[in-house]
Write a protein that holds these residues in place. Structure first.
Motif, PDB file in Angstrom:
ATOM      1  N   SER A  63       0.925  -1.119  -0.147  1.00  0.00           N
ATOM      2  CA  SER A  63       0.267  -0.120   0.038  1.00  0.00           C
ATOM      3  C   SER A  63       1.033   1.174  -0.031  1.00  0.00           C
ATOM      4  O   SER A  63       0.270   2.391  -0.116  1.00  0.00           O
ATOM      5  CB  SER A  63      -0.976  -0.122   1.208  1.00  0.00           C
ATOM      6  N   ILE A  64       2.125   1.049   0.092  1.00  0.00           N
ATOM      7  CA  ILE A  64       2.936   2.340   0.153  1.00  0.00           C
ATOM      8  C   ILE A  64       2.713   3.470  -0.828  1.00  0.00           C
ATOM      9  O   ILE A  64       2.586   4.621  -0.907  1.00  0.00           O
ATOM     10  CB  ILE A  64       4.497   1.984   0.569  1.00  0.00           C
ATOM     11  N   PRO A  65       2.964   2.889  -2.141  1.00  0.00           N
ATOM     12  CA  PRO A  65       2.936   3.657  -3.347  1.00  0.00           C
ATOM     13  C   PRO A  65       1.249   4.415  -3.389  1.00  0.00           C
ATOM     14  O   PRO A  65       1.274   5.494  -3.653  1.00  0.00           O
ATOM     15  CB  PRO A  65       3.165   2.836  -4.685  1.00  0.00           C
ATOM     16  N   ALA A  66       0.266   3.561  -2.934  1.00  0.00           N
ATOM     17  CA  ALA A  66      -1.099   3.953  -2.752  1.00  0.00           C
ATOM     18  C   ALA A  66      -1.108   5.151  -1.961  1.00  0.00           C
ATOM     19  O   ALA A  66      -1.756   6.260  -2.214  1.00  0.00           O
ATOM     20  CB  ALA A  66      -1.920   3.005  -2.525  1.00  0.00           C
ATOM     21  N   ARG A  67      -0.634   5.020  -0.631  1.00  0.00           N
ATOM     22  CA  ARG A  67      -0.649   6.106   0.298  1.00  0.00           C
ATOM     23  C   ARG A  67       0.013   7.436  -0.061  1.00  0.00           C
ATOM     24  O   ARG A  67      -0.313   8.337  -0.006  1.00  0.00           O
ATOM     25  CB  ARG A  67       0.184   5.520   1.633  1.00  0.00           C
ATOM     26  N   HIS A  68       1.148   7.209  -0.875  1.00  0.00           N
ATOM     27  CA  HIS A  68       1.882   8.346  -1.290  1.00  0.00           C
ATOM     28  C   HIS A  68       0.987   9.156  -2.428  1.00  0.00           C
ATOM     29  O   HIS A  68       1.131  10.455  -2.412  1.00  0.00           O
ATOM     30  CB  HIS A  68       3.216   7.852  -1.987  1.00  0.00           C
ATOM     31  N   ASP A  69       0.556   8.239  -3.280  1.00  0.00           N
ATOM     32  CA  ASP A  69      -0.225   8.852  -4.297  1.00  0.00           C
ATOM     33  C   ASP A  69      -1.478   9.737  -3.809  1.00  0.00           C
ATOM     34  O   ASP A  69      -1.751  10.687  -4.333  1.00  0.00           O
ATOM     35  CB  ASP A  69      -0.896   7.683  -5.172  1.00  0.00           C
ATOM     36  N   VAL A  70      -2.138   9.138  -2.618  1.00  0.00           N
ATOM     37  CA  VAL A  70      -3.218  10.010  -2.179  1.00  0.00           C
ATOM     38  C   VAL A  70      -2.624  11.159  -1.722  1.00  0.00           C
ATOM     39  O   VAL A  70      -3.220  12.237  -1.824  1.00  0.00           O
ATOM     40  CB  VAL A  70      -4.018   9.126  -1.273  1.00  0.00           C
ATOM     41  N   ALA A  71      -1.474  11.098  -0.872  1.00  0.00           N
ATOM     42  CA  ALA A  71      -1.021  12.402  -0.232  1.00  0.00           C
ATOM     43  C   ALA A  71      -0.625  13.390  -1.477  1.00  0.00           C
ATOM     44  O   ALA A  71      -0.973  14.388  -1.456  1.00  0.00           O
ATOM     45  CB  ALA A  71       0.417  11.995   0.578  1.00  0.00           C
ATOM     46  N   ARG A  72       0.121  13.111  -2.286  1.00  0.00           N
ATOM     47  CA  ARG A  72       0.440  14.130  -3.600  1.00  0.00           C
ATOM     48  C   ARG A  72      -0.903  14.241  -4.312  1.00  0.00           C
ATOM     49  O   ARG A  72      -1.005  15.853  -4.561  1.00  0.00           O
ATOM     50  CB  ARG A  72       1.121  13.276  -4.676  1.00  0.00           C
ATOM     51  N   ARG A  73      -1.889  13.536  -4.375  1.00  0.00           N
ATOM     52  CA  ARG A  73      -3.091  14.106  -4.971  1.00  0.00           C
ATOM     53  C   ARG A  73      -3.766  15.311  -4.137  1.00  0.00           C
ATOM     54  O   ARG A  73      -4.298  16.271  -4.570  1.00  0.00           O
ATOM     55  CB  ARG A  73      -4.068  13.036  -5.376  1.00  0.00           C
ATOM     56  N   MET A  74      -4.045  14.904  -2.900  1.00  0.00           N
ATOM     57  CA  MET A  74      -4.592  15.988  -1.982  1.00  0.00           C
ATOM     58  C   MET A  74      -3.851  17.146  -1.822  1.00  0.00           C
ATOM     59  O   MET A  74      -4.356  18.055  -1.788  1.00  0.00           O
ATOM     60  CB  MET A  74      -4.762  15.163  -0.748  1.00  0.00           C
ATOM     61  N   ASP A  75      -2.365  17.161  -1.580  1.00  0.00           N
ATOM     62  CA  ASP A  75      -1.814  18.328  -1.607  1.00  0.00           C
ATOM     63  C   ASP A  75      -1.736  18.949  -3.043  1.00  0.00           C
ATOM     64  O   ASP A  75      -1.669  20.362  -3.007  1.00  0.00           O
ATOM     65  CB  ASP A  75      -0.152  17.927  -1.541  1.00  0.00           C
ATOM     66  N   CYS A  76      -1.848  18.428  -4.355  1.00  0.00           N
ATOM     67  CA  CYS A  76      -2.093  19.208  -5.527  1.00  0.00           C
ATOM     68  C   CYS A  76      -3.466  19.814  -5.285  1.00  0.00           C
ATOM     69  O   CYS A  76      -3.543  20.849  -6.015  1.00  0.00           O
ATOM     70  CB  CYS A  76      -1.740  18.126  -6.567  1.00  0.00           C
TER      71      CYS A  76
END
Length: 470
Positions: A422-435
């Protein structure tokens, strides 16, 4: 009838078309940046020996308390999910049966971050294109099980496929770090480092505390019958962890309380906690050691993390039957302004110290944490953690912290997980929310778009590398 599994390309982006277009452009610039995972709980043995994961249930269900706490809340017995018992009594061993129960109850995760992460894993890692439910359980199991038997799904191959630049595991002070030694000696280029979590020899309320301290001293070759010897043992073990790649320490105390006692009072307190600590003495000892750890971080450069205000293992029956980390941890109210003052009076103005603060009490973001981090050069804010590692939690964090602390007193994202896939999924969520958050600032003419691109990269990559010295 099966339903399709679709990851919408605009998930988590603003609904307004203009703002969404800005978010897309920002995300395009950061989505493929390497992943830096500075704090987590993956097993270093995975990367040391690169053995295949055994089966879908053992990988995705049995070790993941995010998964089984939800199922347990709806009456699913932990025994039926294969969660090991403390006394070794019988629990379900058939991974297909465990998976079938999970699939039958998958609807319980609707709207949760776990659902987003799991769907990403199913679609992006395993190529599944139908939704998991009771009717597709066997199909899921067979696809995942077959994949796990291939070289492409071994831990090191997935590490490289996920674009992980560095990952930190977390070990206790008595850990011999043999897995990290094996990684270094293997010649593999993946960067897996440890982090020093001394809680078992810092918290007098830990079962067997005195025996653990004795072993701690024995391993260090120090006489821990005195407070000075005890501190010398910490310095030894910190150096040992640095040799294994550690750049950080981690402290999971019940509160953020710190203290700065005289040497005489420290010695007297230490002698009391070795023979059996009162609640007051246990809290005071933990408080003093946080200040000692800050001083050692000034000396050796290790970044310090503080994760307070969690009631660990609230469910006594589950603790007795299954042990710690079984989904029964509950957030508590936190206080930082008064609690941290002794430590900050001693070390808070020293730029050689980096103390990263986490909380599960969102009420203190704007009232305490952001003002503290927006003033003291030693303080940084960790990202939304654990229960708040969610789209809503990330949005609330940016709304409440940015106005006082800005972006550059935060440290990017930190997945803090045992669930490797799940690590890349979690980082993807964080990047999307920050953007998404930055796009809103651009749309409201509060931040130029070119600067938003710079901030998006900082939040996804630059800040975490700088803060954790990775």
């Amino acid at each position: 009838m099966t339903r399709p599994l679709v990851l919408h390309p605009d998930r988590l982006f603003p609904a307004d078309p203009g703002t969404r277009a800005i978010a897309r452009a920002l995300y395009e610039g950061v989505k493929d940046l390497p992943i830096v995972s500075p704090h987590g709980h993956t097993d270093p043995a995975w990367f040391a020996y690169d053995e295949p994961f055994t089966d879908p249930a053992s990988l995705l269900i049995v070790p993941d308390h995010y998964v089984f706490r939800m199922l347990y809340s709806q009456g699913v017995a932990l025994e039926s999910l294969g969660v090991p018992s403390v006394d070794g009594s019988l629990v379900e061993q058939d991974p297909r049966k465990i998976w079938a129960i999970f699939a039958q109850h998958y609807h319980l995760f609707r709207g949760t971050p776990s659902r987003m992460w799991l769907d990403w894993v199913f679609a992006e890692v395993f190529g599944l294109d139908v939704l998991l439910d009771e009717s597709t359980a066997d199909h899921y199991y067979e696809v995942i099980d077959a994949a796990l038997k291939t070289e492409a799904f071994r831990p090191r191959a997935l590490f490289e496929r996920f674009g992980i630049e560095a990952i930190a595991t977390t070990e206790g002070p008595l850990d011999p770090l043999v897995h990290h030694r094996a990684i270094r000696e293997s010649g593999w280029s993946g960067r897996v480092v440890t982090a020093y979590r001394p809680d078992p020899v810092v918290d007098p309320e830990t079962p067997g505390f005195a025996a653990k301290v004795a072993k701690f001293g024995e391993m260090a070759g120090e006489d821990v019958s005195t407070y000075a010897g005890y501190l010398a043992a910490h310095r030894f073990h910190r150096a040992r962890f640095r040799e294994a790649g550690a750049t950080s320490t981690d402290h999971g105390h019940p509160s953020a309380r710190t203290a700065d006692l005289s040497p005489e009072d420290c010695e007297a307190l230490y002698q009391r906690v070795l023979v059996g600590a009162s609640k007051h003495d246990a809290e005071l000892f933990r408080a003093q050691i946080l200040t000692e750890m800050a001083g050692m971080s000034v000396e050796d450069g290790m970044v310090m993390q503080l994760h307070p205000a969690v009631y660990r293992s609230h469910n006594q029956a589950v603790l007795d039957r299954f042990g710690r980390d079984k989904g029964g941890d509950i957030p508590m109210a936190g206080e930082f302004v008064q609690a941290l003052k002794p430590l900050l009076d001693r070390h808070g103005n020293d730029p050689r110290l980096t103390l990263i603060l986490f909380t599960l009490d969102e009420d203190v973001y704007s009232r305490e944490l952001a003002p503290l981090a927006g003033h003291y050069p030693s303080l940084r804010l960790g990202p939304p953690w654990w229960f708040h590692d969610s789209p809503e939690g990330m949005r609330r964090f940016r709304e409440r912290a940015t106005e006082t602390a800005g972006f550059y007193n935060t440290v990017g994202f930190n997945d803090d997980t045992r669930a490797f896939l799940s690590i890349p999924a979690r980082h993807d969520v964080a990047r999307r929310m920050d953007c998404a958050w930055l796009a809103q600032l651009v749309a409201e003419h509060r931040l130029p778009e070119d600067e938003a691109h710079e901030v998006a990269r900082a939040l996804a990559y630059d800040l975490v590398k700088a803060a954790y010295k990775l």
